[in-house]
Design a protein around this motif. Sequence first.
Motif, PDB file in Angstrom:
ATOM      1  N   VAL A 169      92.178  57.094   9.957  1.00  0.00           N
ATOM      2  CA  VAL A 169      91.666  55.797   9.489  1.00  0.00           C
ATOM      3  C   VAL A 169      91.860  55.681   7.990  1.00  0.00           C
ATOM      4  O   VAL A 169      92.249  54.640   7.461  1.00  0.00           O
ATOM      5  CB  VAL A 169      90.169  55.641   9.811  1.00  0.00           C
ATOM      6  CG1 VAL A 169      89.748  54.209   9.575  1.00  0.00           C
ATOM      7  CG2 VAL A 169      89.876  56.024  11.227  1.00  0.00           C
ATOM      8  N   LYS A 170      91.611  56.800   7.291  1.00  0.00           N
ATOM      9  CA  LYS A 170      91.769  56.766   5.839  1.00  0.00           C
ATOM     10  C   LYS A 170      93.231  56.575   5.466  1.00  0.00           C
ATOM     11  O   LYS A 170      93.541  55.875   4.506  1.00  0.00           O
ATOM     12  CB  LYS A 170      91.250  58.063   5.238  1.00  0.00           C
ATOM     13  CG  LYS A 170      89.746  58.147   5.277  1.00  0.00           C
ATOM     14  CD  LYS A 170      89.298  59.427   4.633  1.00  0.00           C
ATOM     15  CE  LYS A 170      87.878  59.311   4.149  1.00  0.00           C
ATOM     16  NZ  LYS A 170      87.435  60.535   3.486  1.00  0.00           N
ATOM     17  N   VAL A 172      95.469  54.937   7.221  1.00  0.00           N
ATOM     18  CA  VAL A 172      95.812  53.532   7.442  1.00  0.00           C
ATOM     19  C   VAL A 172      95.212  52.669   6.332  1.00  0.00           C
ATOM     20  O   VAL A 172      95.859  51.742   5.834  1.00  0.00           O
ATOM     21  CB  VAL A 172      95.322  53.063   8.835  1.00  0.00           C
ATOM     22  CG1 VAL A 172      95.554  51.572   8.999  1.00  0.00           C
ATOM     23  CG2 VAL A 172      96.050  53.815   9.926  1.00  0.00           C
ATOM     24  N   ALA A 173      93.975  52.984   5.924  1.00  0.00           N
ATOM     25  CA  ALA A 173      93.355  52.221   4.845  1.00  0.00           C
ATOM     26  C   ALA A 173      94.216  52.293   3.584  1.00  0.00           C
ATOM     27  O   ALA A 173      94.441  51.284   2.905  1.00  0.00           O
ATOM     28  CB  ALA A 173      91.950  52.741   4.560  1.00  0.00           C
ATOM     29  N   MET A 174      94.745  53.495   3.297  1.00  0.00           N
ATOM     30  CA  MET A 174      95.584  53.643   2.109  1.00  0.00           C
ATOM     31  C   MET A 174      96.878  52.853   2.260  1.00  0.00           C
ATOM     32  O   MET A 174      97.398  52.298   1.286  1.00  0.00           O
ATOM     33  CB  MET A 174      95.911  55.125   1.884  1.00  0.00           C
ATOM     34  CG  MET A 174      94.778  55.916   1.286  1.00  0.00           C
ATOM     35  SD  MET A 174      94.324  55.378  -0.368  1.00  0.00           S
ATOM     36  CE  MET A 174      92.865  54.459  -0.032  1.00  0.00           C
ATOM     37  N   ILE A 428      90.717  59.083  -8.040  1.00  0.00           N
ATOM     38  CA  ILE A 428      89.466  58.703  -7.375  1.00  0.00           C
ATOM     39  C   ILE A 428      89.658  58.746  -5.861  1.00  0.00           C
ATOM     40  O   ILE A 428      88.832  59.305  -5.127  1.00  0.00           O
ATOM     41  CB  ILE A 428      89.021  57.287  -7.829  1.00  0.00           C
ATOM     42  CG1 ILE A 428      88.659  57.320  -9.314  1.00  0.00           C
ATOM     43  CG2 ILE A 428      87.845  56.793  -7.000  1.00  0.00           C
ATOM     44  CD1 ILE A 428      88.432  55.957  -9.920  1.00  0.00           C
ATOM     45  N   PHE A 429      90.776  58.178  -5.381  1.00  0.00           N
ATOM     46  CA  PHE A 429      91.051  58.204  -3.944  1.00  0.00           C
ATOM     47  C   PHE A 429      91.114  59.637  -3.428  1.00  0.00           C
ATOM     48  O   PHE A 429      90.555  59.974  -2.388  1.00  0.00           O
ATOM     49  CB  PHE A 429      92.368  57.483  -3.637  1.00  0.00           C
ATOM     50  CG  PHE A 429      92.275  55.982  -3.674  1.00  0.00           C
ATOM     51  CD1 PHE A 429      91.083  55.338  -3.400  1.00  0.00           C
ATOM     52  CD2 PHE A 429      93.385  55.210  -3.980  1.00  0.00           C
ATOM     53  CE1 PHE A 429      90.981  53.952  -3.424  1.00  0.00           C
ATOM     54  CE2 PHE A 429      93.308  53.830  -4.013  1.00  0.00           C
ATOM     55  CZ  PHE A 429      92.101  53.200  -3.735  1.00  0.00           C
ATOM     56  N   ALA A 431      89.781  62.284  -4.686  1.00  0.00           N
ATOM     57  CA  ALA A 431      88.475  62.919  -4.744  1.00  0.00           C
ATOM     58  C   ALA A 431      87.635  62.515  -3.533  1.00  0.00           C
ATOM     59  O   ALA A 431      86.786  63.273  -3.066  1.00  0.00           O
ATOM     60  CB  ALA A 431      87.758  62.526  -6.032  1.00  0.00           C
ATOM     61  N   LEU A 432      87.900  61.308  -2.989  1.00  0.00           N
ATOM     62  CA  LEU A 432      87.167  60.867  -1.811  1.00  0.00           C
ATOM     63  C   LEU A 432      87.926  61.212  -0.523  1.00  0.00           C
ATOM     64  O   LEU A 432      87.665  60.639   0.530  1.00  0.00           O
ATOM     65  CB  LEU A 432      86.928  59.354  -1.881  1.00  0.00           C
ATOM     66  CG  LEU A 432      85.959  58.905  -2.985  1.00  0.00           C
ATOM     67  CD1 LEU A 432      85.984  57.394  -3.144  1.00  0.00           C
ATOM     68  CD2 LEU A 432      84.552  59.372  -2.683  1.00  0.00           C
ATOM     69  N   ASP A 433      88.882  62.131  -0.627  1.00  0.00           N
ATOM     70  CA  ASP A 433      89.646  62.600   0.536  1.00  0.00           C
ATOM     71  C   ASP A 433      90.550  61.549   1.162  1.00  0.00           C
ATOM     72  O   ASP A 433      90.754  61.554   2.373  1.00  0.00           O
ATOM     73  CB  ASP A 433      88.705  63.146   1.625  1.00  0.00           C
ATOM     74  CG  ASP A 433      88.227  64.530   1.286  1.00  0.00           C
ATOM     75  OD1 ASP A 433      88.878  65.169   0.447  1.00  0.00           O
ATOM     76  OD2 ASP A 433      87.213  64.965   1.839  1.00  0.00           O
ATOM     77  N   PHE A 434      91.050  60.630   0.364  1.00  0.00           N
ATOM     78  CA  PHE A 434      92.052  59.708   0.893  1.00  0.00           C
ATOM     79  C   PHE A 434      93.431  60.267   0.557  1.00  0.00           C
ATOM     80  O   PHE A 434      93.648  60.738  -0.559  1.00  0.00           O
ATOM     81  CB  PHE A 434      91.914  58.328   0.237  1.00  0.00           C
ATOM     82  CG  PHE A 434      90.765  57.517   0.747  1.00  0.00           C
ATOM     83  CD1 PHE A 434      90.916  56.746   1.894  1.00  0.00           C
ATOM     84  CD2 PHE A 434      89.553  57.519   0.094  1.00  0.00           C
ATOM     85  CE1 PHE A 434      89.857  55.992   2.374  1.00  0.00           C
ATOM     86  CE2 PHE A 434      88.494  56.759   0.569  1.00  0.00           C
ATOM     87  CZ  PHE A 434      88.638  56.004   1.709  1.00  0.00           C
TER      88      PHE A 434
END
Lengths: 515, 157
Positions: A169-170, A172-174, A428-429, A431-434
């Motif tokens: 999901v992450k 795809v979000a990216m 930032i991405f 760091a949030l595991d994206f």
Amino acid sequence: MIEQALSDLLKGFDVALQPHNFLWSFVGVLVGNLIGVLPGLGPLSAISILLPLTFTMHPIPAILMLAGIFYGSQYGGAIGAILLNLPCHPPHAVTCLDGYPMTKAGKGGTALGITMIASFFAASFGIMVMIFASPLLVEIAFKFGPAELFSIMLLGLICGGTMSRGSPVKGVAMTVVGLLIGIVGTDVNSGVARFTFGFVELTDRVELVALALGLFGVTEFLRSVNRMHVVGSGMRVRIRDMRPSWAELKQSFFPMLRGTLVGTAFGAMPGTGPTITTFVAYAIERKVSKTPERFGYGALEGVASPEASSHSKTQVDFIPTMSLGIPGDAVMALILGALIIQGIQPGPQLITEHADLFWGLIASFWIGNILLVILNVPLIGLWVKVLQVPYRYMFPCAMFFIAIGVYSTNNSLFEVNEVLVFGVVGAIFMALDFPVAPILLGYVLGPLVEENFRRAMLLSRGDLTVFFQAHTHPIATTFLTISILLVVGQLFFAARAAHRERKLKVPKGAAAVVE
Amino acid sequence: MRRPINQYNKDYYGGALMIFIGLWAAIQGSTYQLGTLSRMGPGFFPTALGVILAVLGIAIALGARSAPKDAPEEKALAPEWRGWSCIIGSCVAFIVIAKWGGFVPATFAITFISAMGDRDNSVKDATLLSIAMVVICIVVFWWALKMPFQLFAWGTA
């Protein structure tokens, strides 16, 4: 058809062996190899730093050089993985597992030798596949309309998003974030400036090089500064050590073959990254081995197979990139971007319209791979030294090269600002595991996706079901069905994993995976 | 003490960020002309993407889990303020100095400041490294590649 392919290939060799083209291909391979060896720099940063240099070049040498950097840096990456346990480029993480134990056991030279042979073998196989598969693609190419292109790109985006490391999901979000970044600029149909924040510079789209260097250069430095400590091993590898014995060659032949086939299969699938390829190759090798307990302690098979898979994938990857315009991973997205900047529209017509470029590129792969083998034997001592360049000297220099490289794209400092912004956003991405690689994929494909979707809708008078009319658009229907199956499959596996986790009585709340 | 953003609640923040970006894009996108499906305006695609992103953000946030009470204290990496500020600062310095001072001081600044971000680099190391980069800047980029920039500029560029 095959005769046609062979005669085209001969023409390709003509193109690739022209002194001018050959020289740039050589430069690309050498620089790629060097940068691949340098700890902390992978093919992505290598290509993005050198991309601005190619803007003023003729398209053929430009693409030959960029491709050379790509596979050259893959060669280089294996060296760091085997000798220093340092995966400069994620796909080589698997090579570390068995390559480094081999080095500790004093067999580092052999591991390097096998890697080299495996890479060459796999690359040659991948090139053969390209030669024979390409004419088939030309056959079906004329059937492609906007609906087909849109559905293929959608598949590529979904694959690229879901198959990278981490949560699908992450990913795809990216990809969607990348598509949004791709929208920045002037809309070609209406001339409206979108998402420009009032900056005149942004009406001309976000700069590809700035995005890539921000996401893969600055982000990487922000994450590794003071955390990356390379210990020089001071070990020497002699050329004599690199020649594997017959027994070792025999032992690694089948792993090499299996790895090559895995890489070829994954390369033909758009959107599957190189990392997953090498991990699958390693897993298969471990499964079929009669002595799986040796893996992780210096099994030769664990080096040969993943390396072979990554190299055959690298070559086969160029098929969907060039012929369908769908990049397999972020590196391919960059090369696709470079093609577009050169005014070459990747897509089904590329093979026929730019035959010299396409076949010249294939021929140059072969020449480049031979060059790599020849180069790496005498230069291995130098690479070992390069490996010991401390990170603390390297990244400040890289910062300068990034800044001046980005400046040179438009001779303006505005792009340097873009690099900084994307670097911070990328950090930032991360760091949030994206995963950040899908952003580049989305950015490059964004305008093409929008354009083709709009056209398809215009042609069908706003009828969304046009993509599922199997009798008029069989190709589009097939690709969309695959996309849907992929999403459903991912959901199913995620749900099953969550279910299992719950069964294992993990603390409550830990298993609520809604995807 | 647990850090405010840890591996358990990361996805709340990640999801929230995606919802924020998505909603922003959708709202901003809808200010352009939307059009219809058969004749899409410039606002259609960005608005649609924004909505999709917001939905994905909700899914990510729902998938996040709170930290179990007995979870082991994670060994999170300490924030690297010195490295971060030096890298970001070096970039800003390059932009500002290149504009008002020319590329020679800008090159020196970006290399020197980012080198100082690494704790193991001494001032001497950083200076030598920066001088090397200045030489490369002049010889390779200015002299050999003939890139159009001023080595030294005084005042406004």
